[in-house]
Design a protein around this motif. Structure first.
Motif, short mmCIF file in Angstrom:
data_model
loop_
_atom_site.label_atom_id
_atom_site.label_comp_id
_atom_site.label_asym_id
_atom_site.label_seq_id
_atom_site.Cartn_x
_atom_site.Cartn_y
_atom_site.Cartn_z
N PHE A 32 0.86 -1.17 0.00
CA PHE A 32 0.00 0.00 0.00
C PHE A 32 0.90 1.23 0.00
CE2 PHE A 32 -2.14 -3.52 1.99
CZ PHE A 32 -3.33 -3.56 1.29
N LEU A 33 0.67 2.13 -0.93
CA LEU A 33 1.49 3.32 -1.08
C LEU A 33 0.61 4.56 -1.08
CD1 LEU A 33 2.88 0.92 -2.93
CD2 LEU A 33 4.53 2.72 -3.32
N ASP A 34 1.11 5.63 -0.47
CA ASP A 34 0.44 6.92 -0.45
C ASP A 34 1.37 7.94 -1.08
OD1 ASP A 34 -1.80 5.96 0.98
OD2 ASP A 34 -0.75 6.23 2.87
N LYS A 35 0.80 8.90 -1.76
CA LYS A 35 1.59 9.98 -2.34
C LYS A 35 1.65 11.10 -1.30
CE LYS A 35 2.64 11.51 -6.84
NZ LYS A 35 2.21 11.55 -8.23
N ILE A 36 2.85 11.33 -0.81
CA ILE A 36 3.08 12.32 0.24
C ILE A 36 4.11 13.32 -0.28
CG2 ILE A 36 3.90 12.68 2.60
CD1 ILE A 36 2.95 9.74 3.12
N ASP A 37 3.74 14.58 -0.29
CA ASP A 37 4.61 15.64 -0.81
C ASP A 37 5.15 15.31 -2.20
OD1 ASP A 37 4.26 17.15 1.53
OD2 ASP A 37 5.94 16.13 2.53
N GLY A 38 4.27 14.77 -3.05
CA GLY A 38 4.64 14.48 -4.43
C GLY A 38 5.46 13.23 -4.65
N ARG A 39 5.62 12.41 -3.61
CA ARG A 39 6.46 11.22 -3.70
C ARG A 39 5.68 10.01 -3.17
NH1 ARG A 39 11.54 9.93 0.02
NH2 ARG A 39 12.31 8.16 -1.15
N TRP A 40 5.76 8.86 -3.89
CA TRP A 40 5.12 7.64 -3.43
C TRP A 40 5.93 7.02 -2.30
CZ3 TRP A 40 0.34 6.60 -4.60
CH2 TRP A 40 -0.19 7.05 -5.79
N LEU A 41 5.26 6.68 -1.19
CA LEU A 41 5.90 6.02 -0.06
C LEU A 41 5.05 4.84 0.37
CD1 LEU A 41 6.94 9.12 2.10
CD2 LEU A 41 8.44 7.67 0.71
N ILE A 42 5.69 3.77 0.81
CA ILE A 42 4.98 2.59 1.31
C ILE A 42 4.37 2.94 2.66
CG2 ILE A 42 5.24 0.19 2.08
CD1 ILE A 42 7.69 0.04 0.14
N SER A 43 3.10 2.61 2.82
CA SER A 43 2.44 2.84 4.11
C SER A 43 2.10 1.52 4.79
CB SER A 43 1.18 3.69 3.93
OG SER A 43 0.27 3.04 3.08
N GLY A 44 2.29 0.41 4.09
CA GLY A 44 2.04 -0.89 4.69
C GLY A 44 2.05 -1.98 3.63
N HIS A 45 2.02 -3.22 4.10
CA HIS A 45 1.89 -4.35 3.18
C HIS A 45 1.34 -5.54 3.95
CE1 HIS A 45 5.58 -6.58 4.49
NE2 HIS A 45 6.02 -5.36 4.74
N GLY A 46 0.80 -6.47 3.21
CA GLY A 46 0.23 -7.67 3.82
C GLY A 46 -0.80 -8.29 2.90
N GLN A 47 -1.39 -9.35 3.38
CA GLN A 47 -2.36 -10.08 2.56
C GLN A 47 -3.75 -9.47 2.62
OE1 GLN A 47 -1.53 -14.09 4.00
NE2 GLN A 47 -0.60 -14.48 2.02
#
Length: 153
Positions: free
Chosen positions: A137-152
């Motif tokens: 799961f990725l969110d765009k923060i300040d114009g940059r994609w960052l991972i916010s979590g992962h899992g099934q």
């Protein structure tokens, strides 16, 4: 425990990835292979690909650079001294899917990226049951994609 010494075999733009291999030691004294962080304008798929490269190379510092530090999963991902960054011995059969809109409903701000792979750890091996599948799961923060979590889930 098997002694493996596999070098990272991956061309960054190639998706799906056939193989990402790490060093074959386990624990705190693993050999770290530095992975260059992705550029600030990297796509969600490039972020996930770079993160998996960092995992295989035991490069926790680069791995941290691709995460939203305010994410609830951030501490769980990086606080444990015996994390995937020290525990994984190989990562193969990696396939990265296309980003899909996540619960915020706006693919411009948040996406999930399906991934499947086979990995070996010091404790167990997942190859007998086939590839492991999860979503990043990725969110765009300040114009940059960052991972916010992962899992099934």
């Amino acid at each position: 425990m098997k002694k493996l010494r596999i070098f990272l075999a991956l061309v960054l733009p190639a998706i799906p990835i056939g193989s990402i291999s790490g060093c074959g030691t386990c624990g705190q004294d693993v050999e770290v292979r530095h992975v260059a962080p992705p550029p600030k304008d990297a796509s969600p798929r490039e972020i996930v690909q770079s993160y998996l490269q960092a995992l295989a190379g035991h490069d926790k510092q680069t791995g941290r650079s691709m995460w939203d530090h305010s994410s609830p999963q951030y501490e769980a991902e990086f606080a444990d001294p015996v994390s995937n960054f020290t525990n994984w011995t190989s990562l193969t059969d990696v396939e990265i899917g296309e980003p899909e809109a996540e619960s915020c409903g706006d693919i411009q701000r948040c996406v999930r990226v399906p991934v499947s792979y086979t990995f070996e750890q010091c404790e167990f091996y997942t190859g007998d049951d086939g590839p492991y599948s999860e979503r990043f799961f990725l969110d765009k923060i300040d114009g940059r994609w960052l991972i916010s979590g992962h899992g099934q889930g």
